[in-house]
Design a protein around this motif. Structure first.
Motif, PDB file in Angstrom:
ATOM      1  N   LYS A  40     -32.438 -13.142  23.418  1.00 52.11           N
ATOM      2  CA  LYS A  40     -32.829 -12.307  22.287  1.00 52.11           C
ATOM      3  C   LYS A  40     -34.311 -12.491  22.058  1.00 52.11           C
ATOM      4  O   LYS A  40     -34.834 -13.600  22.173  1.00 52.11           O
ATOM      5  CB  LYS A  40     -32.054 -12.726  21.050  1.00 52.11           C
ATOM      6  N   GLU A  41     -34.940 -11.409  21.723  1.00 56.57           N
ATOM      7  CA  GLU A  41     -36.360 -11.507  21.416  1.00 56.57           C
ATOM      8  C   GLU A  41     -36.530 -12.033  19.996  1.00 56.57           C
ATOM      9  O   GLU A  41     -35.568 -12.138  19.236  1.00 56.57           O
ATOM     10  CB  GLU A  41     -37.015 -10.138  21.593  1.00 56.57           C
ATOM     11  N   GLY A  44     -34.870 -10.439  17.147  1.00 55.20           N
ATOM     12  CA  GLY A  44     -33.413 -10.361  17.172  1.00 55.20           C
ATOM     13  C   GLY A  44     -32.870  -9.265  18.070  1.00 55.20           C
ATOM     14  O   GLY A  44     -31.660  -9.085  18.177  1.00 55.20           O
ATOM     15  N   PRO A  46     -31.318  -7.660  21.019  1.00 54.99           N
ATOM     16  CA  PRO A  46     -30.588  -8.244  22.145  1.00 54.99           C
ATOM     17  C   PRO A  46     -31.013  -7.611  23.473  1.00 54.99           C
ATOM     18  O   PRO A  46     -31.403  -6.449  23.511  1.00 54.99           O
ATOM     19  CB  PRO A  46     -29.138  -7.892  21.814  1.00 54.99           C
TER      20      PRO A  46
END
Lengths: 239, 372
Positions: A40-41, A44, A46
């Motif tokens: 996840k970055e 948030g 995905p």
């Protein structure tokens, strides 16, 4: 003063896998890949990982997780059929009290003992269906069923639940609770789905005449379809 | 021949013809674009997960209406993690808190539940169907004792008839919203005990509370058909605690009468009572005259049997979640109920002050008499 909410339920679900479907322009070739969530970055978002061709085993597992399986359980003799979505069982003819709503045409006989025919119960997707059986024995696939001549039942045998407290689960263990729900609830009105009995005067006359009697007269039953056809019909109707 | 030899050579090295490749791979294999298998499709943040509400769209509708009628804002929605249940819960909690929940919770064991049924629905399957109506139900787990005998007698001593008028006013104001256990309940219980005793071999073995001797004199001697004088027709007492009790009781009466209990379909309610075998609501308040009196004795005797059946809620407030008017009305009813409870607590405090002062006076009189 405490406050609480008793409405439905909430679940927090997190993305764990994604299925991507591909199709050609003609729509005659399809491919499915399943992807895991690998990272996840910071915000948030995905990201999906590398995909794998979707196998039959993966599909089976997915179907299981989506709740289309049923646990292995012992099937007693009175269970007639069982699938993840349906359970059917029969009960022998019996004498038991039946309750009718106050103020209804049958209120005067409410709570009395009545003879009941052998019955087939089917629960499918949380709904209860009832048919009468021609003989007091476990029905076979080809056994011709009859309409159950009770109030609150439609032509296809569906029970109008009304305020009936029905069990949540669909398992062998829940059978007695389903039966209890059916017999201990008040019958409030005729089903309104054509004739359910050959008795002159319909179900009202039938139950008035049966109060306190010992035997249910099979001659008043109206034949419908064979058991296997009924089960197939129920499965197809709600698919 | 050389061509054949070349062909054989190629096949041994694994360079298969297209025809051979198709026959050895699964049907889907040649459709797969290898790039798609290692590609990383980009998603939005919202795809990371979700809170999902199952079983009742009415809650979602209610959350929306709460925003529409300004009882909740967009910020509340975010605060509630964008869940209808979270938003509804926070709005109700804030509302209750703003209307005296803290002080009420110190003295009453009340529970307010927003649900689809007037009883616990854990057994029945609410399913996904929306009934278009939710119910706020008020239940209690204990009864708040309010002793009023000394106050009645004190008022009667100063203004004959006023003590009974206050008692009637208080009782009626409370009974509009909650069940009160009072001398009428005690009288019914005693009749029942007498009836049971008569059916037994040794009726004298039953200890029957003596209600009449515990009633304040004016209540004991009043004629049943006598229409009571209203409390506000008496001159207001001048002594602070007594004046406070009378004023607060009149205020309680006014608030109680300012709104009707939400109307319920009687046929539906009757069917619910029959279906769930509901008992009478548990009393929220025990209105007694003095500690250990016949009302308390009957209450103690009767409460042993409570809980065997599910009690009917003290108050049922229907809410149609999609209708702003219905939701507003539900909150207005709730506000009235809260004010009734807060005023009841104020009356109890004032009675305690009055009782305390009277005890001091009695003690001083006794000391004076002794010294004389």
């Amino acid at each position: 003063m405490r406050f609480s909410i008793d409405v439905g339920s909430e679940l927090e679900l997190k993305l764990c896998q994604a299925v991507l479907l591909y199709r050609n322009d003609h729509g005659n070739r399809v491919m499915a890949t399943v992807h895991g969530v690998v990272q996840k970055e910071a915000d948030g978002t995905p990201l999906l990982g590398a995909g794998q061709l979707l196998s039959t085993a993966a599909l089976r597992e997915l179907a299981r997780q989506l709740g289309t399986s049923c646990a292995a359980e012992y099937l007693p003799d009175h269970v007639v059929a069982r699938t993840p979505e349906l359970i059917a069982w029969w009960t022998p003819a019996s004498i038991r009290p039946i309750f009718f709503r106050q103020g209804s045409e049958l209120a005067s006989v409410s709570g009395k003992q009545f003879p009941n025919p052998a019955l087939l119960f089917v629960v499918r997707n949380g709904a209860l269906f009832v048919r009468a059986l021609p003989t007091n024995e476990r029905p076979q696939a080809g056994t011709k069923l009859s309409a159950a001549p009770y109030w609150n039942i439609n032509g296809d045998g569906a029970v109008c639940a009304g305020t009936m407290r029905t069990p949540k689960s669909l398992s062998v263990d829940s059978i007695s609770a389903w039966q209890q729900a059916f017999f201990q609830s008040e019958f409030t009105h005729p089903g309104g789905a054509g004739r359910l009995t050959r008795r002159k005067g319909g179900t009202e006359a039938l139950w008035k005449s049966l109060a306190g009697k010992k035997t249910f007269p099979r001659s008043v039953l109206i034949e419908t379809e064979p058991l296997h056809e009924y089960l197939r019909k129920l499965e197809a109707a709600q698919r | 021949m050389p061509r054949l030899a070349t062909s054989k050579q190629r096949s041994r090295t694994g360079s298969l013809t297209a025809r051979e490749r198709r026959s050895r791979l699964p049907r889907t294999g040649y459709l797969a674009n290898p790039a798609s298998l290692i590609g990383i499709p980009r998603l939005e943040t919202a795809h990371a997960g979700s809170r999902i509400t199952f079983g009742c769209s009415d809650l979602t509708a209610l959350a929306q209406t709460l925003v529409e009628i300004d009882l909740a804002t967009a910020a509340d929605w975010i605060e509630a993690r964008k869940t209808p249940g979270g938003l509804v819960d926070s709005v109700f909690r804030l509302f209750l808190s703003d209307h005296g929940q803290e002080i009420i919770a110190e003295h009453f064991e009340l529970s307010l539940t927003l649900g689809e049924s007037i009883v616990d629905t854990s057994y029945s399957d609410s399913g996904a169907d929306s009934s278009g109506q939710l119910l706020l139900v008020l239940n209690t787990e204990s009864s708040f004792p309010l002793g009023i005998g000394t106050l009645i007698e004190e008022l009667e001593r100063r203004y004959p008839g006023m003590g009974v008028a206050l008692y009637d006013t208080l009782r009626q104001a409370l009974y509009r919203w909650i069940r009160v256990y009072d001398d009428w309940d005690a009288r019914n219980r005693i009749e029942q005990i007498v009836e049971w005793a008569d059916e037994e071999e040794h009726p004298d073995s039953h200890e029957i509370p003596k209600l009449d001797q515990d009633l304040p004199e004016r209540l004991r001697t009043r004629i049943p058909a006598e229409s009571p004088q209203s409390l506000d027709s008496f001159p207001a007492p001048t002594e602070p605690p007594l004046k406070g009790v009378v004023d607060t009781t009149l205020e309680l009466h006014r608030i109680s009468q300012s709104m009707d209990r939400p109307p319920l379909d009687e046929e539906w309610l009757e069917s619910q009572r029959n279906y769930h075998s509901l008992d009478l609501p548990l009393p929220v308040i025990l209105l007694y005259f003095r500690p250990g009196d016949a009302v308390m004795a009957c209450f103690d005797d009767e409460c042993e049997y409570w809980g065997q059946e599910t009690p009917e809620p003290n108050l049922i407030i229907p809410v149609r979640p999609t209708e702003a008017g219905s939701v507003r009305q539900a909150f207005a009813v709730l506000e009235t109920l809260m004010r009734v409870l807060v005023l009841t607590l104020r009356i109890k405090n004032l009675i305690e002050i009055e009782d305390g002062e009277k005890a001091k006076c009695d003690s001083a009189s006794t000391s004076e008499a002794n010294s004389n």
